[in-house]
Scaffold this motif. Sequence first.
Motif, PDB file in Angstrom:
ATOM      1  N   ALA A  21       1.288  -1.058  -0.176  1.00  7.51           N
ATOM      2  CA  ALA A  21      -0.281   0.062   0.027  1.00  7.51           C
ATOM      3  C   ALA A  21       1.461   1.596  -0.196  1.00  7.51           C
ATOM      4  N   ARG A  22       2.130   1.508   0.899  1.00  7.04           N
ATOM      5  CA  ARG A  22       2.817   2.414   0.423  1.00  7.04           C
ATOM      6  C   ARG A  22       3.785   2.448  -0.367  1.00  7.04           C
ATOM      7  N   THR A  23       3.501   1.742  -1.286  1.00  2.30           N
ATOM      8  CA  THR A  23       4.201   1.971  -2.308  1.00  2.30           C
ATOM      9  C   THR A  23       3.079   2.779  -3.652  1.00  2.30           C
ATOM     10  N   ALA A  24       1.924   1.843  -3.961  1.00  3.55           N
ATOM     11  CA  ALA A  24       0.487   2.538  -4.634  1.00  3.55           C
ATOM     12  C   ALA A  24       0.390   3.655  -4.170  1.00  3.55           C
ATOM     13  N   TRP A  64     -10.441   0.848  -1.855  1.00  2.26           N
ATOM     14  CA  TRP A  64     -10.921   0.681  -0.429  1.00  2.26           C
ATOM     15  C   TRP A  64     -10.567   1.887  -0.146  1.00  2.26           C
ATOM     16  N   LEU A  65      -8.774   2.394  -0.237  1.00  2.00           N
ATOM     17  CA  LEU A  65      -8.401   3.213  -0.355  1.00  2.00           C
ATOM     18  C   LEU A  65      -8.221   4.429  -0.645  1.00  2.00           C
ATOM     19  N   GLY A  66      -9.222   4.819  -1.884  1.00  2.78           N
ATOM     20  CA  GLY A  66      -9.050   5.770  -2.899  1.00  2.78           C
ATOM     21  C   GLY A  66      -8.324   5.786  -3.877  1.00  2.78           C
ATOM     22  N   GLY A 268     -11.427  -3.213  11.534  1.00  2.00           N
ATOM     23  CA  GLY A 268     -12.167  -2.239  11.309  1.00  2.00           C
ATOM     24  C   GLY A 268     -11.200  -1.147  11.630  1.00  2.00           C
ATOM     25  N   ILE A 269      -9.736  -1.268  10.528  1.00  2.00           N
ATOM     26  CA  ILE A 269      -8.828  -0.185  10.322  1.00  2.00           C
ATOM     27  C   ILE A 269      -9.274   0.591   9.346  1.00  2.00           C
ATOM     28  N   GLU A 270      -9.905   2.397   9.056  1.00  2.00           N
ATOM     29  CA  GLU A 270     -10.226   3.077   8.395  1.00  2.00           C
ATOM     30  C   GLU A 270      -9.728   2.935   7.519  1.00  2.00           C
ATOM     31  N   ALA A 271      -9.868   3.540   6.656  1.00  2.00           N
ATOM     32  CA  ALA A 271      -8.835   3.756   5.001  1.00  2.00           C
ATOM     33  C   ALA A 271      -8.185   4.786   5.347  1.00  2.00           C
ATOM     34  N   ALA A 272      -8.767   6.274   6.095  1.00  2.00           N
ATOM     35  CA  ALA A 272      -8.345   7.260   6.120  1.00  2.00           C
ATOM     36  C   ALA A 272      -6.566   7.100   6.556  1.00  2.00           C
ATOM     37  N   ALA A 273      -7.069   5.616   8.027  1.00  2.11           N
ATOM     38  CA  ALA A 273      -5.634   5.426   8.835  1.00  2.11           C
ATOM     39  C   ALA A 273      -5.212   4.436   7.858  1.00  2.11           C
ATOM     40  N   LEU A 274      -5.420   3.737   7.939  1.00  3.57           N
ATOM     41  CA  LEU A 274      -3.867   2.845   6.605  1.00  3.57           C
ATOM     42  C   LEU A 274      -3.265   3.839   5.719  1.00  3.57           C
ATOM     43  N   ALA A 275      -3.664   4.637   4.750  1.00  2.00           N
ATOM     44  CA  ALA A 275      -2.774   5.082   4.245  1.00  2.00           C
ATOM     45  C   ALA A 275      -2.178   6.480   4.649  1.00  2.00           C
ATOM     46  N   ALA A 276      -3.156   7.076   6.057  1.00  2.00           N
ATOM     47  CA  ALA A 276      -1.836   7.918   6.717  1.00  2.00           C
ATOM     48  C   ALA A 276      -0.893   7.055   7.331  1.00  2.00           C
ATOM     49  N   TYR A 277      -1.130   6.019   7.703  1.00  2.76           N
ATOM     50  CA  TYR A 277       0.114   5.884   8.772  1.00  2.76           C
ATOM     51  C   TYR A 277       1.806   4.984   7.685  1.00  2.76           C
ATOM     52  N   ALA A 278       0.452   4.905   6.554  1.00  2.72           N
ATOM     53  CA  ALA A 278       0.929   3.706   6.281  1.00  2.72           C
ATOM     54  C   ALA A 278       2.636   4.495   4.973  1.00  2.72           C
ATOM     55  N   ARG A 311       9.199   1.077  11.387  1.00  2.00           N
ATOM     56  CA  ARG A 311       8.547   0.045  12.013  1.00  2.00           C
ATOM     57  C   ARG A 311       6.910   0.791  12.184  1.00  2.00           C
ATOM     58  N   PHE A 312       6.596  -0.699  11.447  1.00  2.00           N
ATOM     59  CA  PHE A 312       5.071  -0.734  11.690  1.00  2.00           C
ATOM     60  C   PHE A 312       4.376  -1.256  12.863  1.00  2.00           C
ATOM     61  N   SER A 313       3.731  -0.369  13.233  1.00  2.00           N
ATOM     62  CA  SER A 313       2.998  -0.760  14.707  1.00  2.00           C
ATOM     63  C   SER A 313       1.170  -0.918  14.642  1.00  2.00           C
ATOM     64  N   VAL A 314       0.781  -2.062  14.572  1.00  3.56           N
ATOM     65  CA  VAL A 314      -0.350  -2.147  14.048  1.00  3.56           C
ATOM     66  C   VAL A 314      -0.821  -1.361  15.938  1.00  3.56           C
ATOM     67  N   GLY A 315       0.011  -1.798  17.020  1.00  2.00           N
ATOM     68  CA  GLY A 315      -0.824  -0.861  17.892  1.00  2.00           C
ATOM     69  C   GLY A 315      -1.338   1.239  17.603  1.00  2.00           C
ATOM     70  N   GLU A 316      -0.056   1.595  17.767  1.00  6.31           N
ATOM     71  CA  GLU A 316       0.305   2.897  16.397  1.00  6.31           C
ATOM     72  C   GLU A 316      -0.515   3.280  15.715  1.00  6.31           C
ATOM     73  N   LEU A 317      -0.853   2.147  14.832  1.00  9.12           N
ATOM     74  CA  LEU A 317      -2.041   2.645  13.708  1.00  9.12           C
ATOM     75  C   LEU A 317      -3.470   2.403  14.271  1.00  9.12           C
ATOM     76  N   LYS A 318      -3.950   1.592  15.331  1.00  6.07           N
ATOM     77  CA  LYS A 318      -4.861   1.493  16.072  1.00  6.07           C
ATOM     78  C   LYS A 318      -5.836   2.988  16.660  1.00  6.07           C
ATOM     79  N   ASN A 319      -4.203   3.106  17.427  1.00  7.09           N
ATOM     80  CA  ASN A 319      -4.689   4.320  17.695  1.00  7.09           C
ATOM     81  C   ASN A 319      -4.973   5.830  17.074  1.00  7.09           C
ATOM     82  N   LEU A 320      -4.635   6.085  15.398  1.00  5.91           N
ATOM     83  CA  LEU A 320      -4.958   6.509  15.327  1.00  5.91           C
ATOM     84  C   LEU A 320      -6.283   6.601  14.448  1.00  5.91           C
TER      85      LEU A 320
END
Length: 463
Positions: A21-24, A64-66, A268-278, A311-320
């Motif tokens: 997703a980061r590359t895309a 889904w990412l947009g 339950g991760i929102e597309a905006a959260a994944l896109a921003a974090y990644a 480093r990709f942290s699932v905890g940080e992603l959930k917080n975002l």
Amino acid sequence: MASPIVRFAPSPTGRIHAGNARTALYNWFFAQKQGGRFILRFDDTDEARSTREFADAIEEDLAWLGISPDRIERQSLRLASYEEAAAALKAAGLLYPCYETPEELERQRKRRLGRGLPPVYDRRALKLTEEERAALEAEGREPHWRFLLPNFSDDPFATVRTERSWDDVFRGPQSVDLASLSDPVLVRGDGSFLYTLPSVVDDRDMGVTHVLRGDDHVTNTGVQLALFEALQATPPAFGHHNLLQTEAGEGFSKRYESLSLAALRRDGIEAAALAAYASLIGTGQSVQPVNGLAELVELFDPTKVNRAPARFSVGELKNLNSRILAHLPYEAVAERLEEAGVRGGETFWHAVQGNIEKLADAAFWWRVVRDPIEPAIEPEDADFLRQAAELLPEEPFDETTWGTWTQAVKEKTGRRGKGLFLPLRRALTGATSGPELRELLPFLGRPNTLARLCAPCSGTETP
């Protein structure tokens, strides 16, 4: 300057993960920022592992990412173009047949290492005569085909330092010494193509102007630049971003199913959260809540992407994710809340959105206020709750009811702070924390509130 054309080229052999997703996203941001075009190109020449189901799933994940591709291509439909390019390289003497088995190649590699030489292919197949090739093929050996790198003057067995350089979109000036590399295999023994040749042919034919990808491809870029030259084609600009790693410091791969976009979406991760974090971790930009890709396009700056892996942290992603939900307008979630059975409208959404980690938690709190629950009542609080029930105001309830009621309870019982509020929260919600009760109380209603306060009142008439 012409508008850029970029491409995202996944293999449809599994679901894409956050690293993909980061590359895309970086390709999408680059194209959007400069009015360019985005090609989704499936590297599906591996017939044994590529499936249409995975390709469809990748399209679904990008949507889904947009990300909406301007064009979709499949390498499996372009084999004739690769055959033509391979034939041209063979005719020019730049693609030569080799017959070593994997075991023989490994022995050669170890011998070179033992002699203190770099473990690159020594081009011994170039010395084979026609008769020797025919004899090997008579044994049943099918040749694989290597691209002869231009890293020598006259004698291919006397390599010299030969750099291929480029100004990397992310990393600045870069170069690769072709003399340090083995001639890459472009065609397998069964006639199928490896990644390199189809990629170059497609970039040439599709007018790709910028290739943005992970920094594990830096060495490949030197080879591809040489291959563009051999095919008499103008190469695109290249950019190599840092990669994502797991929290354990391992590289992302499709074996980490829990980090696939499909799995994160189910969690339950929102597309905006994944896109921003990644896209923002491992950069000079702070990881921050956004409403959509348009904001990330504005934030995107290739020069601010770090060199070191992120480093990709699932905890940080959930917080975002929680922070993004806390600011989402009701209109953005109304349809999904309705589908989840949440009927409280905008008022209920505003009551709970600051206390949820994922949207499904809103449905949980709706069930808490509307369905029967098991109150959490300590024996020593039973009398206190009975007194609170006696002081509960009549309906209708609004946001002032909670304050009026608890003030009366405080004056009657002498309780205050945690001793006042925690027993009420446990009785009314069965939990020790959650949304503000002043906002939930109108949804609970008087009969429901009384029933929960008096749950331990065995044989006692409800006030």
